[in-house]
Design a protein around this motif. Structure first.
Motif, PDB file in Angstrom:
ATOM      1  N   VAL A  44       0.834  -1.196   0.000  1.00 52.62           N
ATOM      2  CA  VAL A  44       0.000   0.000   0.000  1.00 52.62           C
ATOM      3  C   VAL A  44       0.872   1.251   0.000  1.00 52.62           C
ATOM      4  O   VAL A  44       1.844   1.331   0.756  1.00 52.62           O
ATOM      5  CB  VAL A  44      -0.921   0.028   1.247  1.00 52.62           C
ATOM      6  N   LEU A  45       0.512   2.201  -0.849  1.00 55.37           N
ATOM      7  CA  LEU A  45       1.116   3.529  -0.791  1.00 55.37           C
ATOM      8  C   LEU A  45       0.117   4.459  -0.125  1.00 55.37           C
ATOM      9  O   LEU A  45      -0.971   4.703  -0.653  1.00 55.37           O
ATOM     10  CB  LEU A  45       1.461   4.052  -2.185  1.00 55.37           C
ATOM     11  N   VAL A  92      -0.908   8.067   0.910  1.00 54.57           N
ATOM     12  CA  VAL A  92      -0.629   9.434   0.478  1.00 54.57           C
ATOM     13  C   VAL A  92      -1.266  10.400   1.473  1.00 54.57           C
ATOM     14  O   VAL A  92      -2.480  10.358   1.708  1.00 54.57           O
ATOM     15  CB  VAL A  92      -1.186   9.693  -0.936  1.00 54.57           C
ATOM     16  N   THR A  93      -0.456  11.267   2.070  1.00 58.80           N
ATOM     17  CA  THR A  93      -0.963  12.180   3.088  1.00 58.80           C
ATOM     18  C   THR A  93      -0.147  13.469   3.142  1.00 58.80           C
ATOM     19  O   THR A  93       1.046  13.456   2.822  1.00 58.80           O
ATOM     20  CB  THR A  93      -0.938  11.513   4.485  1.00 58.80           C
ATOM     21  N   ALA A  94      -0.809  14.540   3.536  1.00 62.16           N
ATOM     22  CA  ALA A  94      -0.099  15.801   3.774  1.00 62.16           C
ATOM     23  C   ALA A  94       0.041  16.053   5.268  1.00 62.16           C
ATOM     24  O   ALA A  94       0.582  17.092   5.667  1.00 62.16           O
ATOM     25  CB  ALA A  94      -0.845  16.963   3.111  1.00 62.16           C
ATOM     26  N   ALA A  95      -0.433  15.136   6.089  1.00 68.20           N
ATOM     27  CA  ALA A  95      -0.342  15.268   7.550  1.00 68.20           C
ATOM     28  C   ALA A  95       0.318  14.026   8.118  1.00 68.20           C
ATOM     29  O   ALA A  95      -0.274  12.942   8.123  1.00 68.20           O
ATOM     30  CB  ALA A  95      -1.740  15.445   8.155  1.00 68.20           C
ATOM     31  N   TYR A  96       1.563  14.188   8.571  1.00 68.12           N
ATOM     32  CA  TYR A  96       2.299  13.066   9.144  1.00 68.12           C
ATOM     33  C   TYR A  96       3.372  13.644  10.056  1.00 68.12           C
ATOM     34  O   TYR A  96       3.971  14.676   9.732  1.00 68.12           O
ATOM     35  CB  TYR A  96       2.930  12.213   8.041  1.00 68.12           C
ATOM     36  N   VAL A 108      -0.850   3.503  10.405  1.00 62.08           N
ATOM     37  CA  VAL A 108       0.185   2.886   9.567  1.00 62.08           C
ATOM     38  C   VAL A 108       0.962   1.847  10.366  1.00 62.08           C
ATOM     39  O   VAL A 108       1.236   0.737   9.891  1.00 62.08           O
ATOM     40  CB  VAL A 108       1.135   3.967   9.009  1.00 62.08           C
ATOM     41  N   GLU A 109       1.318   2.184  11.610  1.00 58.12           N
ATOM     42  CA  GLU A 109       2.056   1.237  12.458  1.00 58.12           C
ATOM     43  C   GLU A 109       1.236  -0.026  12.687  1.00 58.12           C
ATOM     44  O   GLU A 109       1.766  -1.138  12.669  1.00 58.12           O
ATOM     45  CB  GLU A 109       2.413   1.893  13.784  1.00 58.12           C
ATOM     46  N   ASP A 144       2.466  -4.192   3.904  1.00 59.34           N
ATOM     47  CA  ASP A 144       3.652  -3.426   3.509  1.00 59.34           C
ATOM     48  C   ASP A 144       3.192  -2.024   3.120  1.00 59.34           C
ATOM     49  O   ASP A 144       2.730  -1.791   1.998  1.00 59.34           O
ATOM     50  CB  ASP A 144       4.343  -4.117   2.328  1.00 59.34           C
ATOM     51  N   VAL A 145       3.306  -1.087   4.053  1.00 56.82           N
ATOM     52  CA  VAL A 145       2.836   0.283   3.831  1.00 56.82           C
ATOM     53  C   VAL A 145       4.024   1.220   3.666  1.00 56.82           C
ATOM     54  O   VAL A 145       4.910   1.271   4.523  1.00 56.82           O
ATOM     55  CB  VAL A 145       1.963   0.785   5.002  1.00 56.82           C
ATOM     56  N   GLN A 146       4.005   1.965   2.582  1.00 58.61           N
ATOM     57  CA  GLN A 146       4.956   3.050   2.373  1.00 58.61           C
ATOM     58  C   GLN A 146       4.189   4.363   2.425  1.00 58.61           C
ATOM     59  O   GLN A 146       3.075   4.454   1.889  1.00 58.61           O
ATOM     60  CB  GLN A 146       5.672   2.906   1.030  1.00 58.61           C
ATOM     61  N   VAL A 147       4.762   5.368   3.066  1.00 54.78           N
ATOM     62  CA  VAL A 147       4.076   6.647   3.236  1.00 54.78           C
ATOM     63  C   VAL A 147       4.676   7.684   2.289  1.00 54.78           C
ATOM     64  O   VAL A 147       5.891   7.904   2.287  1.00 54.78           O
ATOM     65  CB  VAL A 147       4.188   7.152   4.689  1.00 54.78           C
TER      66      VAL A 147
END
Length: 326
Positions: free
Chosen positions: A9-10, A12-16, A31-32, A40-43
């Motif tokens: 999963v990718l 996509v966020t502007a808040a992290y 995400v954790e 398998d998450v990539q941010v």
């Protein structure tokens, strides 16, 4: 998708969260949780000038490396949907769908709410944290997933120990009222909390109001265990995560009737809904301080664990991928 390999999963966020800022900490927790469950998450954290344009370019260039592109909030949802190589999931979180009736209505907010229903219908799946938001997005494939609390992190700690680690007054007769927001944000209602505290002090109550904002999670957890009541006099909230975190720490709560607070705290002795006045907050705080020092909040919201929320998000992914393979 190949069998026996993790879902990729990718996000996509502007808040992290970044060094010095904890904005989007709830999304980091999600995400954790997904990673712990084997996803398998990539941010892709969009930042800076032209972030959405650059985000579209990145998503289009890398989409085939993933099974799902998952956008968070409306604008990042649009970025995620800017490609059609992979299915798109969008999570809407609140003000991108529902107007905050207290804050001034900005052009950005109006535009976000205008595009969200169409975006939702164009995504393979949509996740929202409340039924109210689901009703505002007709025609979309919606799953309601309440934000889960990380019970492994937010847990009870002996009050004396928490105070000692924070350097607070060790005398447990000195009562701390926790305001876990920025006093500078008008919608959070700091003046009400401050005036209620002053009323109690004028009547001889040994209380002190402490504001905690922008601190690391580990420190916030200590404050929730060191203090005696969470004070939330907000004018508007969607589903305040801080209330669920406080419940996980068995911290009593006095709050206005905003978002899902009444439903989340309804079964828990020591938690009160107050009118938006200093007098009623002072009264409810007094009652809470004269009840049990800790609540049964943790067991009362066991169904809101991060693990449960994670399972529901994964079920959305699996449903989308199964549909794609037909």
């Amino acid at each position: 998708m190949a069998a026996n390999r993790p879902i990729r999963v990718l996000a996509v966020t502007a808040a992290y969260p970044t060094p010095g800022s904890h904005k989007g900490a709830f999304l980091q927790s999600e995400v954790e949780g997904l990673r712990e469950a084997g996803v398998d998450v990539q941010v892709l954290h969009l930042q800076g000038k032209s972030k959405y344009v650059k985000g579209v370019q990145t998503v289009r260039a890398t989409a085939k490396d993933y099974d799902i592109i998952h956008g968070h909030y409306s604008f990042c949802g649009a970025v995620a949907r800017a490609q059609h190589a992979r299915p798109c999931v969008i999570t809407f979180w609140g003000s991108d769908v529902l107007r905050n009736p207290v804050l001034p209505d900005t052009r950005q907010g109006q535009f976000s709410r205008r595009i969200s229903p169409a975006l939702a219908r164009r995504a393979e799946a949509v996740i929202v944290p409340s039924e109210e938001m689901a009703r505002a997005l007709p025609g979309a494939q919606i799953t309601v997933v309440e934000l889960g609390v990380n019970f492994a992190a937010f847990k009870p700690i002996a009050q004396a120990e928490a105070r000692q680690r924070l350097g607070l007054n060790p005398d447990l007769n000195h009562r701390y009222l926790l305001f876990a927001n920025s006093p500078s944000i008008p919608v959070k209602g700091w003046p009400i909390a401050e005036a209620a505290t002053q009323l109690m002090q004028a009547n001889g109550a040994p209380v002190e109001l402490v504001a905690v904002t922008g601190r690391p999670h580990d420190e916030v957890i200590l404050y929730m265990n060191a203090c005696d009541v969470l004070v939330l006099p907000s004018y508007w909230e969607g589903g305040p995560y801080v209330v669920k975190e406080a419940m996980a720490c068995n911290l009593p709560i006095v709050a206005t009737d905003v978002g899902d607070v009444r439903r989340v705290t309804a079964k828990t002795q020591g938690c009160y809904i107050a009118e938006r006045t200093a007098e009623d907050f002072a009264d409810k705080l007094w009652r809470s301080l004269h009840g049990p020092r800790r609540t049964t909040g943790r067991q009362d919201i066991a169904h809101l664990s991060r693990e449960n929320a994670t399972r529901r998000v994964i079920s959305v992914y699996e449903h989308v991928l199964a549909h794609e393979q037909r």
